[in-house]
Design an enzyme around this catalytic site. Sequence first.
Site, PDB file in Angstrom:
ATOM      1  N   SER A  80       0.845  -1.195   0.000  1.00  8.41           N
ATOM      2  CA  SER A  80       0.000   0.000   0.000  1.00  8.41           C
ATOM      3  C   SER A  80       0.878   1.241   0.000  1.00  8.41           C
ATOM      4  CB  SER A  80      -0.933   0.031   1.218  1.00  8.41           C
ATOM      5  OG  SER A  80      -1.615   1.274   1.282  1.00  8.41           O
ATOM      6  N   ASP A 229      -5.251   0.167 -10.335  1.00  9.08           N
ATOM      7  CA  ASP A 229      -6.367   1.023 -10.744  1.00  9.08           C
ATOM      8  C   ASP A 229      -6.743   0.833 -12.204  1.00  9.08           C
ATOM      9  OD1 ASP A 229      -6.732   2.238  -8.242  1.00  9.08           O
ATOM     10  OD2 ASP A 229      -5.144   3.689  -8.638  1.00  9.08           O
TER      11      ASP A 229
END
Length: 337
Positions: A80, A229
């Site tokens: 992350s 994404d």
Amino acid sequence: LDARNSGTTMRLLSGLLAGQPFLSIITGDASLRSRPMERVVQPLRMMGASIEGRKGGLLAPLVIRGNDLQSVDYTLPVPSAQVKSALLIAGLFASGKTRVVEPTPTRDHTERMLAKMGIKLSIDGPRITLFPPTTELQALSLDIPGDVSAATYWLVAGVAHPNAKIKIVNCGINPTRTGAIDILLSMGATITIAKKREVTGEPVADLLVQSSNLRGTEIGSNMVVRAIDEIPILAVAACFAKGTTIVRAAAELRTKETDRIALTVCELSRMGANIEEMPDGMVIHGVGRLKGTQVNSHGDHRLAMTLAIAGILAEGKTTIKGAEAAAVSYPEFWRDL
């Protein structure tokens, strides 16, 4: 503070505000208030931050009472960049060195910018160590490169359309972000990277893309983390490829603004895609064509733009409910399209 739809804003500001001598409250829209915040709250609490939220800090709004912070040596349980960046920013206000260990390299924009501002960083493989600043950070004048995530919609439009040539100028090609380009190249895409240069510590180039004969590929964990994404729009490219494309290790997509695995499968299926949902990804069998129909963005900006590109490649008319969601990350998308 209202972060609206931006998880990056909420998580990075949490790191900044944790070390300030005042009370802060960060909220967001309904989508952001449903996204997991425990992953950043827990390590910040380990540094001495006082953070409360719904469900014990799992969900926003977050209430942050600034404290004196201590250094931490933290290994991220899952990759992350947002959590890594929040801890590095908090480390600017902590006593001692802050160390973050990544299971897989993630986007490094924060490290590059902090280094440009005079912060001492040590990067040893997966370990990033930040040394507390001894002077004030140096101010910068920045040229922000174009976003490679936004560029991917035009890349897919170019490679999947039968008669296309598109040039994308001033696009960031940070190697921690270019998974989508590498995936398309592995599928046989014709993409030329020209005029490579560096702008404020970030690599930038012009991208030239044209119609291509695509083939299926397998997208695993090492590539997914660099293209998380872009997976929905890459699924559109896979619909026009020969053979089968498999996406694995992408369960993180279920915790975005929407469950992007389930909704990508659902909406592309409406358009005739041969696509199957898996717990951590999807399987797309190339069909070579899509058909226009009525689809729904479910308020997700990336799904809205994915369906738009699918729509210009499809036969017949496509109507997208909630098309205005594209403005969340790309306000001029419809004008550019």
